[in-house]
Design a protein around this motif. Structure first.
Motif, PDB file in Angstrom:
ATOM      1  N   GLN A  74     -46.987  47.787  27.916  1.00  0.00           N
ATOM      2  CA  GLN A  74     -47.549  49.098  28.228  1.00  0.00           C
ATOM      3  C   GLN A  74     -47.139  50.128  27.174  1.00  0.00           C
ATOM      4  N   ILE A  75     -45.914  50.011  26.675  1.00  0.00           N
ATOM      5  CA  ILE A  75     -45.461  50.908  25.604  1.00  0.00           C
ATOM      6  C   ILE A  75     -46.308  50.699  24.354  1.00  0.00           C
ATOM      7  N   ILE A 131     -42.407  56.582  27.881  1.00  0.00           N
ATOM      8  CA  ILE A 131     -41.882  55.418  27.168  1.00  0.00           C
ATOM      9  C   ILE A 131     -40.475  55.086  27.650  1.00  0.00           C
ATOM     10  N   LYS A 132     -39.668  56.119  27.862  1.00  0.00           N
ATOM     11  CA  LYS A 132     -38.311  55.908  28.372  1.00  0.00           C
ATOM     12  C   LYS A 132     -38.350  55.251  29.749  1.00  0.00           C
ATOM     13  N   ASP A 133     -39.247  55.731  30.611  1.00  0.00           N
ATOM     14  CA  ASP A 133     -39.361  55.188  31.959  1.00  0.00           C
ATOM     15  C   ASP A 133     -39.856  53.742  31.925  1.00  0.00           C
ATOM     16  N   LEU A 134     -40.853  53.461  31.086  1.00  0.00           N
ATOM     17  CA  LEU A 134     -41.369  52.097  30.964  1.00  0.00           C
ATOM     18  C   LEU A 134     -40.326  51.157  30.378  1.00  0.00           C
ATOM     19  N   SER A 135     -39.511  51.671  29.461  1.00  0.00           N
ATOM     20  CA  SER A 135     -38.455  50.854  28.854  1.00  0.00           C
ATOM     21  C   SER A 135     -37.445  50.404  29.896  1.00  0.00           C
ATOM     22  N   ARG A 136     -37.083  51.326  30.806  1.00  0.00           N
ATOM     23  CA  ARG A 136     -36.139  50.985  31.868  1.00  0.00           C
ATOM     24  C   ARG A 136     -36.668  49.847  32.742  1.00  0.00           C
ATOM     25  N   ARG A 137     -37.996  49.774  32.871  1.00  0.00           N
ATOM     26  CA  ARG A 137     -38.620  48.761  33.719  1.00  0.00           C
ATOM     27  C   ARG A 137     -39.037  47.518  32.938  1.00  0.00           C
ATOM     28  N   GLY A 138     -38.798  47.534  31.631  1.00  0.00           N
ATOM     29  CA  GLY A 138     -39.123  46.375  30.809  1.00  0.00           C
ATOM     30  C   GLY A 138     -40.611  46.185  30.575  1.00  0.00           C
ATOM     31  N   ILE A 171     -49.552  52.447  24.811  1.00  0.00           N
ATOM     32  CA  ILE A 171     -49.430  53.900  24.650  1.00  0.00           C
ATOM     33  C   ILE A 171     -49.358  54.282  23.175  1.00  0.00           C
ATOM     34  N   GLU A 172     -48.680  53.464  22.374  1.00  0.00           N
ATOM     35  CA  GLU A 172     -48.596  53.756  20.947  1.00  0.00           C
ATOM     36  C   GLU A 172     -49.970  53.678  20.285  1.00  0.00           C
ATOM     37  N   ARG A 173     -50.817  52.781  20.779  1.00  0.00           N
ATOM     38  CA  ARG A 173     -52.179  52.673  20.233  1.00  0.00           C
ATOM     39  C   ARG A 173     -53.069  53.792  20.739  1.00  0.00           C
ATOM     40  N   ASN A 174     -52.894  54.151  22.009  1.00  0.00           N
ATOM     41  CA  ASN A 174     -53.722  55.173  22.641  1.00  0.00           C
ATOM     42  C   ASN A 174     -52.867  55.898  23.671  1.00  0.00           C
ATOM     43  N   PRO A 175     -52.436  57.125  23.380  1.00  0.00           N
ATOM     44  CA  PRO A 175     -51.451  57.807  24.237  1.00  0.00           C
ATOM     45  C   PRO A 175     -52.018  58.313  25.563  1.00  0.00           C
ATOM     46  N   VAL A 176     -52.441  57.383  26.404  1.00  0.00           N
ATOM     47  CA  VAL A 176     -52.868  57.712  27.765  1.00  0.00           C
ATOM     48  C   VAL A 176     -52.233  56.706  28.719  1.00  0.00           C
TER      49      VAL A 176
END
Length: 253
Positions: free
Chosen positions: A162-163, A151-158, A166-171
């Protein structure tokens, strides 16, 4: 989308070079120090998801009785090329997934580094087989992919959609998107990791965060030992564990 072992079948010959930068070397050294405490107490080891043999070789050199379980034939072939003849004859090689293996009360330790638990197609069946393979009181140790690191990595990329996914299905799908070779990895928090282990009759002894502060610049090789010590100083801090690149668990049957 491939299965994880199908992906590794394709990249077996270049696998080792993919994991030799400073961040991965720090990771390996931390795991080695953790396992050093476990190895001293156990004699029969299954190295599950043995890959190209990093930990299989480590256990064999330590005088352990080692069974290397790996679903990819190409990875096993690379592993065998690396192992000295005097150790090779002491290792039992089994080409199998965790879900298909069949051992009973055989091992003091099942070692599942490299996020094996994250990659299982059927975690319930895999954990059932792992539990069965261990002797009573045996140890199950390994790493999983960390939800909050991704999540941290995806946040950096905006990449906020996708986040949400992941919250709905952690894969998430990892591998080599450029070559359209990806596979699914299951993401964990310390809480969900504890739950799945406990649901399968394991007692969780500890969960640590591996690579809390990386990735590290290659220019920091001269500070390698200091980096390792700093990571290990904080790896059990409950405020930091879930932010790590990987979660490492030690559980008992």
């Amino acid at each position: 989308m491939a299965k994880s072992y199908e992906f590794y079948e394709q990249i077996a010959k270049k696998y080792d070079e993919m994991y030799e930068d400073i961040t991965w070397n720090v990771h390996h050294e931390i795991i080695r120090r953790i396992l050093e405490m476990v190895v001293a107490e156990h004699s029969s080891v299954m190295d599950l998801g043995a890959g190209t043999g990093r930990w299989t070789i480590y256990f064999a050199k330590a005088g352990m009785e080692v069974t290397a379980v790996e679903p990819s034939k190409a990875m096993i072939d690379v592993m065998k090329e690396k192992i000295p003849d005097d150790l090779l004859k002491k290792i039992n090689f089994v080409q199998s997934t965790a879900e298909d293996m069949n051992f009973s009360d055989k091992f003091d330790l099942v070692n599942a580094q490299g996020d094996v638990l994250s990659y299982l197609d059927d975690p319930d069946e895999g954990l059932k087989r792992i539990h069965k393979a261990l002797k009573n009181g045996g140890i199950f140790a390994g790493t999983v992919d960390s939800k909050y690191f991704f999540i941290k990595d995806l946040s950096r990329r905006g990449e906020f959609k996708q986040i949400d996914a992941i919250e709905r299905n952690p894969v998430i799908f990892i591998g080599d998107p450029a070559e359209k070779r990806t596979f699914k990895t299951r993401l964990f928090t310390s809480k969900t990791l504890s739950k799945i282990l406990e649901d399968h009759k394991f007692k969780v002894l500890e969960i640590s965060g591996i690579i809390l502060f990386g990735p590290y610049e290659e220019s920091l090789h001269s500070k390698f030992n200091e980096i390792v010590e700093n990571e290990m100083k904080y790896m059990k801090d409950p405020l930091l564990v879930d932010q790590a690149m990987h979660l490492h668990f030690i559980a008992k049957k």
